[in-house]
Write an enzyme that holds these catalytic residues in place. Structure first.
Site, PDB file in Angstrom:
ATOM      1  N   LYS A   1     -66.253  17.911 -17.605  1.00  0.00           N
ATOM      2  CA  LYS A   1     -65.924  19.330 -17.478  1.00  0.00           C
ATOM      3  C   LYS A   1     -67.076  20.098 -16.848  1.00  0.00           C
ATOM      4  O   LYS A   1     -66.890  20.843 -15.883  1.00  0.00           O
ATOM      5  CB  LYS A   1     -65.593  19.936 -18.843  1.00  0.00           C
ATOM      6  CG  LYS A   1     -65.104  21.381 -18.757  1.00  0.00           C
ATOM      7  CD  LYS A   1     -65.369  22.180 -20.008  1.00  0.00           C
ATOM      8  CE  LYS A   1     -66.787  22.699 -20.033  1.00  0.00           C
ATOM      9  NZ  LYS A   1     -67.027  23.685 -21.115  1.00  0.00           N
TER      10      LYS A   1
ATOM     11  N   ASP B   1     -61.087  22.372 -20.133  1.00  0.00           N
ATOM     12  CA  ASP B   1     -61.644  22.880 -21.384  1.00  0.00           C
ATOM     13  C   ASP B   1     -60.506  23.124 -22.361  1.00  0.00           C
ATOM     14  O   ASP B   1     -59.362  22.723 -22.116  1.00  0.00           O
ATOM     15  CB  ASP B   1     -62.472  24.149 -21.140  1.00  0.00           C
ATOM     16  CG  ASP B   1     -61.611  25.353 -20.761  1.00  0.00           C
ATOM     17  OD1 ASP B   1     -60.378  25.201 -20.573  1.00  0.00           O
ATOM     18  OD2 ASP B   1     -62.173  26.463 -20.657  1.00  0.00           O
TER      19      ASP B   1
END
Length: 217
Positions: free
Chosen positions: A127, A146
């Protein structure tokens, strides 16, 4: 990796993805930063925190240690005090200091532009790497997943997966590579402002008429 949608479901998903890309014309990263290094540190600090909270911490952090070279030499206890408000401050302080040391020793003080090199940095997962490469360098390395992207993509029926890597793969199969970063930004904003965890504002969402609302009553 991932799953194959039936033709009708895939077409609906493709149309939903196009609709998502039409949301929030001014969509932008909500972390404050001036350089790729500042974005990298801010993104590491944002884990299990909020961008708003991180933005209250980073001005003092970068005032005291403005570069990777400076942060690499920061006293750990002082660093912990500065980042305390972001939560998990001991782990985060160690991670960003060690990250600074590696950026200096292996990359000449510059945040690498390569996904594999990014993933070797302490505190950096897919991420964070995808956010930094996409936002700071315009490199579409992957869709950053996320908690908001995970929740919204599942409610939209774009994936049935729960693991971030598998969600990422499913979404990347639906969105053209050059739009990966923009798509992630818009899903994040959709999750923060409309498709919230507890009380999604479906009645105000422009996607409501075609959203399957997976997992919602």
């Amino acid at each position: 990796m991932g799953y194959t949608l039936p033709v009708t479901d895939r077409q609906r998903s493709l149309e939903l993805c196009q609709a998502v890309l039409g949301l929030f014309p001014a969509a932008a990263c909500e972390l404050d930063y001036r350089t790729p290094w500042e974005l990298l540190v801010a993104t590491i600090l944002s884990a299990q925190s909020t961008d708003i909270r991180v933005n209250t911490v980073t001005p003092e952090l970068f005032r005291r240690w403005p570069t990777p070279h400076a942060l690499a030499r920061a006293p750990l206890e002082e660093l912990e005090d500065v980042v305390r408000a972001t939560g998990l401050y001991r782990n985060k302080a160690r991670a960003i200091r060690e990250c600074a040391r590696i950026v200096v020793s292996r990359h000449g003080g510059e945040v690498p532009r390569d996904l594999d090199a990014m993933l070797e940095l302490p505190g950096v997962g897919r991420k964070t790497a995808n956010v930094v490469l996409g936002e700071a360098y315009g490199i579409p390395a992957g869709i950053a997943v996320d908690t908001h992207v995970r929740r919204v993509s599942r409610r939209l029926g774009l994936t049935t997966e729960t693991a971030p890597e598998r969600i990422e793969a499913n979404l990347e199969a639906l969105v053209a590579r050059e739009w990966w970063h923009s798509f992630s930004l818009r899903l994040v904003l959709l999750g923060r402002r409309i498709c919230t965890a507890r009380r999604p504002a479906c009645d105000t969402c422009s996607l409501s008429g075609r959203c399957p609302k997976v997992g919602l009553p």
